[in-house]
Each structure stands twice: as C-alpha cells, then as structure tokens.
Design an enzyme around this catalytic site. Structure first.
Site, PDB file in Angstrom:
ATOM      1  N   GLN A 205      -5.335   0.650 -13.055  1.00  0.00           N
ATOM      2  CA  GLN A 205      -5.064  -0.367 -14.082  1.00  0.00           C
ATOM      3  C   GLN A 205      -6.089  -0.324 -15.209  1.00  0.00           C
ATOM      4  OE1 GLN A 205      -2.387  -2.084 -14.267  1.00  0.00           O
ATOM      5  NE2 GLN A 205      -1.557  -1.793 -12.211  1.00  0.00           N
ATOM      6  N   LYS A 228       1.358   4.928 -15.275  1.00  0.00           N
ATOM      7  CA  LYS A 228       0.832   3.659 -15.778  1.00  0.00           C
ATOM      8  C   LYS A 228       0.082   3.848 -17.086  1.00  0.00           C
ATOM      9  CE  LYS A 228       0.193   1.647 -11.194  1.00  0.00           C
ATOM     10  NZ  LYS A 228       1.280   0.668 -11.081  1.00  0.00           N
ATOM     11  N   CYS A 366       1.993  -5.914  -4.374  1.00  0.00           N
ATOM     12  CA  CYS A 366       1.315  -4.970  -3.454  1.00  0.00           C
ATOM     13  C   CYS A 366      -0.123  -5.386  -3.203  1.00  0.00           C
ATOM     14  CB  CYS A 366       1.362  -3.534  -3.983  1.00  0.00           C
ATOM     15  SG  CYS A 366       3.007  -2.875  -4.068  1.00  0.00           S
TER      16      CYS A 366
HETATM   17  N1  PLP Z   1      -4.041   0.742  -7.462  1.00  0.00           N
HETATM   18  C1  PLP Z   1      -3.743  -0.224  -8.331  1.00  0.00           C
HETATM   19  C2  PLP Z   1      -4.828  -1.149  -8.825  1.00  0.00           C
HETATM   20  C3  PLP Z   1      -2.439  -0.365  -8.788  1.00  0.00           C
HETATM   21  O1  PLP Z   1      -2.138  -1.342  -9.650  1.00  0.00           O
HETATM   22  C4  PLP Z   1      -1.442   0.526  -8.300  1.00  0.00           C
HETATM   23  C5  PLP Z   1      -0.037   0.360  -8.714  1.00  0.00           C
HETATM   24  O2  PLP Z   1       0.389  -0.715  -9.085  1.00  0.00           O
HETATM   25  C6  PLP Z   1      -1.814   1.518  -7.411  1.00  0.00           C
HETATM   26  C7  PLP Z   1      -3.120   1.594  -7.009  1.00  0.00           C
HETATM   27  C8  PLP Z   1      -0.823   2.502  -6.883  1.00  0.00           C
HETATM   28  O3  PLP Z   1      -0.378   3.351  -7.894  1.00  0.00           O
HETATM   29  P1  PLP Z   1       0.773   4.397  -7.636  1.00  0.00           P
HETATM   30  O4  PLP Z   1       1.910   3.647  -7.012  1.00  0.00           O
HETATM   31  O5  PLP Z   1       1.095   4.938  -8.980  1.00  0.00           O
HETATM   32  O6  PLP Z   1       0.224   5.444  -6.708  1.00  0.00           O
END
Ligand code: PLP
Length: 407
Positions: A205, A228, A366
C-alpha cells in the site's frame, strides 16, 4: 506542489474512468484493492504480444533476445524506482503474497527454529500473517504481535519490548490497507538492526503513494504488487539485499533457476534467477515498468502531496457527518479512509453507494485480526488514487448523506 499534476489530462490516460455504471459516472474509490490501468500499461502488454513475444533467456533467435532485453530492462526500471543497489536484488514474483510466502519458506526454513520468534503487527494484511502461521506450525516458532494505539498507530514502546534474542525477523506493513497509517518503518528497521534482526516491509500500500528508497530505509526485504500501482495483475516484486538473497535457498524448483542438473544433483543459477523458477511473466514485467515510468513522469512527491490533499479534504468533510466513525486517525496517513456510520451495515451502505456509481470496498479487508482488535466485523473503505478528484469526494459525501436518510 499539487498544481504540478493536471488531473484532467491524467484521467484521460485511464479509459475506464470515463465509463458509467447504472447510467452514472463511475467514481472509483477502491484503489487499495486494485488500481485502474493507464493506456501506456495496456499498450505495453499489447506491444509485447504483437511485436516481440517469445520465451526469454534461452533463445538464440531474434524475438527471444528482444524479449529478454525488455524483461531485464524492466528489472532495471524496478531497481531504479525503489532505488535498489543492483538488479540482482529484484526478484519478480506473482505479487506481495507470493513474495512473503517465498520468504516464509526460504528464510523461515533456514533461520527459524523451535522457540524462535517473528514479530508482526495487529494491522497486518492476511498475506503478512498466514504464511508466518504456517511456518509457526511447521517449525514451532512463536508470533509476537505489535499492538496499536488509539490513533491506529503501532505502539512503538511495545514493539521495542518485544525485540529479544529470540527474534529472527520483524515483518510489518509500510502502510495499513485499513487504517491508512504510514508506519515509522525506518525507525523500526533501525531498532531491529541494533539487535542484528532483519526486517521485511510489506510495501503493497506504499509504493504507488510515496517515494520509496530501500537503501535509505535500509530494509532487508521489501515486497509489493504491480496491480496496486497501476501495473498489470499477476506480477510483483521481492526486493532483498544481495547479502540475504545470496545465502537463502531457492523457493520453487524448475527451469530457469538452475545452473546445472543431473539426476544426482542440481546447482542453482545466480541472482536473481535462483528465485524465479519457470517461464517468468515477461509481459507483466514490461507492463509494470511502463507503470513505474508513468508514475515517475509525475514525480512520487507530487503524487503524495496531491493524494494528501484528497485525504484531508475527504476526512474533514466526512467528520462533519453525524454518526460518522473513522478508523485510523494518525496524522501520518496515506489516502485510505475506513469508516462506519451509525449502525448501518457496511454491506448495505456499500451496495447503495454502488447504485450511485460509487465503488468503495466493504468487509474485513483481509485483516480479520485487526477487525477483532477494533471489535467490529468490517468497515466501508474509500481509498483514493491520484486520478481521483475533489468533485468525486463531494459525490461520496452526498452519497453517504443520501444513504443515511434512507435508514
Ligand atoms: N499487503 C497489504 C498491505 C495489502 O493491502 C495487500 C492487498 O490488499 C496484500 C499485502 C496482498 O497483495 P496481493 O493480493 O497483491 O498479493
């Protein structure tokens, strides 16, 4: 600062932003989940497939060599974007989640033994919790959790008290995907390094919202996802200091990651290929580099300043709404606002906002342990990107007020 960004022109680079949903202009405020893609990223993907598609690294033919150069140039772009020392420190992964799993296996299996401890925090995304729990269950290690203050910041006194001889790694988010808090990661790294403990920063983020300099932070590992940060889905990055990546064993085995294979023994390729088994996403890497070049053309400081304006504007206006509760009130925040209004269920409000063309996220984001710590099931979350506007914030406020009236 912020006049430097011409938001109208920037919005034109994102075709999806001019579409309508339910006959209303789309107001996309779910950027923490994934960002929209500028034309240059989509065109980069098209260009690879139309003009230079071939599997990389092992080909003597023209297309394969062109594709290899493009992929390795993309790696150098990533290196420069986060100011790594060497391209050897840039490992392409499928995303943040895969990068953390890679480390939980490769670092965790090598350096963690029964009774050892790994420190994470209450505000972590499941991607920075579950891989460590899986390691805990394999190796008998302990997870230590940094608690939060009332503002939604890491309790740094408690953090320091958790550091011990048993600590083998500290793994924390740079920016919380729920609270928006920008964590003092440099200070965390300094405190951990004073005890020779390496630090992994989850930058999922952060990288699209502020300048990130891994050398200045002195992070041992820094991970993030392409989708992202205006790049394609399915590619991400593990940055690791060469001194660490050199001594860590590979994660996946297969083609590309080997030097020599016999049935008796395999020797592994040099960095970074040792960690990149199988055909790499040489299309995604090029498109990710296009996204980074696009961001760099505006300057990450300018993006950060403009998004901070959006955050302050939205926060001030939302605070005026009766019954509004914002989760995460640190003065050091990125452009993420999690909120609840009265006892309106986030799903209900999210669904009604959607009918007004406003896309926000609802639920636990999540981060179920964080929800438990806050004693709630979920929130609504509006998350802003540099293509969002103050007019869209006004539409969000009007939308929330309209939904409140319906209850
Ligand atoms: N870490 C953080 C702080 C996140 O916001 C996210 C996704 O929302 C992730 C890890 C996981 O990212 P990804 O699903 O692209 O692997």
């Amino acid at each position: 600062m912020t006049e430097k960004l011409d938001i109208k022109t920037i919005r034109n680079d994102f075709p999806i932003l001019s579409r309508t949903v339910y006959d209303r202009p789309l107001i996309y405020l779910d950027n923490a989940a994934t960002t929209q893609k500028p034309r240059c990223v989509v065109e980069a993907i098209e260009h690879v497939y139309y003009h230079q598609n071939a599997n990389i690294h092992r080909g003597v033919h023209y297309l394969s060599q062109r594709a290899t150069v493009a992929h390795e140039t993309a790696r150098a772009t990533v290196r420069d974007f986060i100011h790594a020392t060497s391209s050897n420190e840039i490992v392409f992964t499928r995303g943040t989640t895969e990068a953390i799993n890679l480390l939980a296996t490769s670092y965790g299996e090598t350096f963690c033994n029964e009774g050892d401890e790994i420190i994470i925090s209450t505000m972590e995304h499941h991607a920075n919790i579950v891989p460590w729990q899986m390691l805990r269950d394999r190796k008998g290690i302990k997870l230590k959790i940094i608690p939060l203050t009332d503002l939604g910041e890491l309790d740094m006194t408690a953090f320091e008290a958790l550091l011990s001889e048993k600590t083998k790694l500290v793994s924390v988010a740079h920016v919380s995907n729920v609270l928006g808090t920008i964590n003092p990661v440099k200070e965390i790294i300094e405190k951990a390094h004073a005890r020779n403990i390496p630090v992994l920063i989850d930058g999922a983020q952060a990288v699209s919202h502020m300048p990130v300099d891994v050398q200045q932070l002195d992070a041992d590992f820094y991970v993030f996802s392409g989708h992202k940060m205006y790049g394609p889905n399915g590619i991400g990055v593990l940055y690791g200091k060469e001194k660490w990546l050199d001594i860590l064993p590979p994660y996946h085995g297969g083609g590309e990651m080997i030097a020599h294979v016999t049935f008796e023994k395999t020797t592994f390729a040099d960095l970074p290929f040792k960690f990149e088994a199988g055909t790499p996403d040489y299309v995604g890497s090029v498109a990710l580099a296009a996204a980074m070049n696009y961001l760099s053309s505006f300057g990450m400081e300018n993006i950060a300043a403009y998004e901070n304006d959006l955050l302050l504007d939205a926060t001030q206006k939302m605070m005026k709404i009766d019954g509004m509760h914002i989760y995460g009130t640190s003065p050091r925040k990125s452009s993420v606002i999690s909120f609840l209004v009265n006892d309106i269920h986030p799903f209900d409000m999210g669904t009604l906002l959607d009918r007004l063309g406003i896309a926000v996220r609802t639920g636990h984001h999540c981060a179920m342990p964080l929800m438990s710590a806050l004693d709630i099931d979920g929130t609504l979350r509006a998350s802003f990107a540099f293509y969002n506007t103050h007019e869209e914030i006004d539409a969000l406020i009007a939308g929330i007020e309209r939904v409140i009236k319906m209850f």
